[in-house]
Design a protein around this motif. Structure first.
Motif, PDB file in Angstrom:
ATOM      1  N   GLU A  12       0.878  -1.171   0.000  1.00  0.00           N
ATOM      2  CA  GLU A  12       0.000   0.000   0.000  1.00  0.00           C
ATOM      3  C   GLU A  12       0.910   1.213   0.000  1.00  0.00           C
ATOM      4  N   THR A  13       0.734   2.089  -0.959  1.00  0.00           N
ATOM      5  CA  THR A  13       1.641   3.220  -1.055  1.00  0.00           C
ATOM      6  C   THR A  13       0.899   4.524  -1.287  1.00  0.00           C
ATOM      7  N   THR A  14       1.500   5.606  -0.828  1.00  0.00           N
ATOM      8  CA  THR A  14       0.945   6.938  -1.014  1.00  0.00           C
ATOM      9  C   THR A  14       1.169   7.370  -2.452  1.00  0.00           C
ATOM     10  N   MET A  15       0.107   7.826  -3.077  1.00  0.00           N
ATOM     11  CA  MET A  15       0.183   8.313  -4.456  1.00  0.00           C
ATOM     12  C   MET A  15      -0.299   9.761  -4.477  1.00  0.00           C
ATOM     13  N   GLY A  16       0.214  10.521  -5.424  1.00  0.00           N
ATOM     14  CA  GLY A  16      -0.213  11.909  -5.565  1.00  0.00           C
ATOM     15  C   GLY A  16       0.389  12.797  -4.490  1.00  0.00           C
ATOM     16  N   THR A  17       0.017  14.076  -4.554  1.00  0.00           N
ATOM     17  CA  THR A  17       0.506  15.046  -3.566  1.00  0.00           C
ATOM     18  C   THR A  17      -0.622  15.990  -3.191  1.00  0.00           C
ATOM     19  N   GLY A  18      -0.395  16.731  -2.119  1.00  0.00           N
ATOM     20  CA  GLY A  18      -1.369  17.740  -1.693  1.00  0.00           C
ATOM     21  C   GLY A  18      -2.731  17.150  -1.430  1.00  0.00           C
ATOM     22  N   GLU A  19      -3.778  17.820  -1.937  1.00  0.00           N
ATOM     23  CA  GLU A  19      -5.152  17.362  -1.722  1.00  0.00           C
ATOM     24  C   GLU A  19      -5.478  16.108  -2.516  1.00  0.00           C
ATOM     25  N   ARG A  20      -4.702  15.785  -3.505  1.00  0.00           N
ATOM     26  CA  ARG A  20      -4.920  14.573  -4.318  1.00  0.00           C
ATOM     27  C   ARG A  20      -4.159  13.362  -3.770  1.00  0.00           C
ATOM     28  N   LYS A  21      -3.535  13.515  -2.629  1.00  0.00           N
ATOM     29  CA  LYS A  21      -2.781  12.436  -2.005  1.00  0.00           C
ATOM     30  C   LYS A  21      -3.749  11.336  -1.567  1.00  0.00           C
ATOM     31  N   HIS A  22      -3.439  10.089  -1.944  1.00  0.00           N
ATOM     32  CA  HIS A  22      -4.284   8.944  -1.583  1.00  0.00           C
ATOM     33  C   HIS A  22      -3.416   7.687  -1.517  1.00  0.00           C
ATOM     34  N   THR A  23      -3.991   6.613  -1.030  1.00  0.00           N
ATOM     35  CA  THR A  23      -3.271   5.344  -0.904  1.00  0.00           C
ATOM     36  C   THR A  23      -3.823   4.350  -1.916  1.00  0.00           C
ATOM     37  N   GLU A  24      -2.920   3.637  -2.577  1.00  0.00           N
ATOM     38  CA  GLU A  24      -3.305   2.561  -3.498  1.00  0.00           C
ATOM     39  C   GLU A  24      -2.651   1.280  -3.022  1.00  0.00           C
ATOM     40  N   ALA A  25      -3.365   0.172  -3.185  1.00  0.00           N
ATOM     41  CA  ALA A  25      -2.849  -1.129  -2.754  1.00  0.00           C
ATOM     42  C   ALA A  25      -2.818  -2.090  -3.924  1.00  0.00           C
ATOM     43  N   GLN A  26      -1.829  -2.992  -3.901  1.00  0.00           N
ATOM     44  CA  GLN A  26      -1.789  -4.057  -4.902  1.00  0.00           C
ATOM     45  C   GLN A  26      -1.050  -5.259  -4.329  1.00  0.00           C
ATOM     46  N   VAL A  27      -1.453  -6.435  -4.801  1.00  0.00           N
ATOM     47  CA  VAL A  27      -0.747  -7.664  -4.439  1.00  0.00           C
ATOM     48  C   VAL A  27       0.394  -7.785  -5.440  1.00  0.00           C
ATOM     49  N   VAL A  28       1.619  -7.698  -4.944  1.00  0.00           N
ATOM     50  CA  VAL A  28       2.778  -7.682  -5.844  1.00  0.00           C
ATOM     51  C   VAL A  28       3.344  -9.069  -6.108  1.00  0.00           C
ATOM     52  N   ALA A  29       3.022 -10.033  -5.251  1.00  0.00           N
ATOM     53  CA  ALA A  29       3.531 -11.398  -5.452  1.00  0.00           C
ATOM     54  C   ALA A  29       2.792 -12.356  -4.530  1.00  0.00           C
ATOM     55  N   HIS A  30       2.958 -13.648  -4.819  1.00  0.00           N
ATOM     56  CA  HIS A  30       2.459 -14.712  -3.947  1.00  0.00           C
ATOM     57  C   HIS A  30       3.647 -15.580  -3.561  1.00  0.00           C
ATOM     58  N   VAL A  31       3.645 -16.041  -2.317  1.00  0.00           N
ATOM     59  CA  VAL A  31       4.685 -16.937  -1.832  1.00  0.00           C
ATOM     60  C   VAL A  31       3.984 -18.162  -1.276  1.00  0.00           C
ATOM     61  N   THR A  32       4.371 -19.342  -1.746  1.00  0.00           N
ATOM     62  CA  THR A  32       3.826 -20.587  -1.211  1.00  0.00           C
ATOM     63  C   THR A  32       4.866 -21.166  -0.273  1.00  0.00           C
TER      64      THR A  32
END
Length: 149
Positions: A12-32
């Motif tokens: 989960e990472t911060t995207m954008g700046t100022g008032e448009r700053k928001h968090t986006e999440a993604q599954v980057v990998a799977h580990v078995t």
């Protein structure tokens, strides 16, 4: 947990700046494997992660938190955060189907050679057809037939 557990590595990472700053999440990998193995891979990724923001980092701190890591990068005016989490995969609607078990089929019985046109089936006499491991004739039945030209 069993060693066949699948873990999702979530960023989960911060995207954008100022008032448009928001968090986006993604599954980057799977580990078995074990949770410990998943956390080790997640830590490797967290240590090597270079976030998009801030453009001019002043300070970088990586912290261990319950199920993962927290990367805080201070910029000139704002701080940006990236959260790395390991989570057990319980369901995946787009997962590929599990492979079906391979069942060995018995080798087919050798087929009798085909009779040339106009020759009755009763007159088919000849050596047994030699088959390879997959049951395919080594010499095709049509090879050497003179009535095919």
């Amino acid at each position: 947990m069993s060693t066949t557990t699948t873990w999702g590595l979530v960023v989960e990472t911060t995207m954008g700046t100022g008032e448009r700053k928001h968090t986006e999440a993604q599954v980057v990998a799977h580990v078995t494997g074990s949770r410990t193995e998943a956390l080790a891979e997640l830590e490797r990724r967290a240590r090597n992660h270079v976030p998009m923001h801030p453009m001019s980092p002043k300070r970088r701190r990586l912290l261990r938190a319950g199920d993962g890591f927290l990367l805080v990068v201070d910029g000139s005016w704002q701080s940006f955060v990236t959260r790395f989490t390991v989570a057990e995969l319980l369901e995946d609607s787009a997962a590929p189907p599990a492979p079906k078990p391979v069942v060995e089929a018995p080798a087919p019985a050798p087929a009798a050679p085909a009779a040339p046109p106009g020759e009755p089936a009763e007159r088919r006499v000849g050596p047994a057809v030699e088959l390879d491991a997959d049951g395919v004739p080594v010499r095709p039945a049509w090879l050497g037939r003179t009535d095919l030209t």
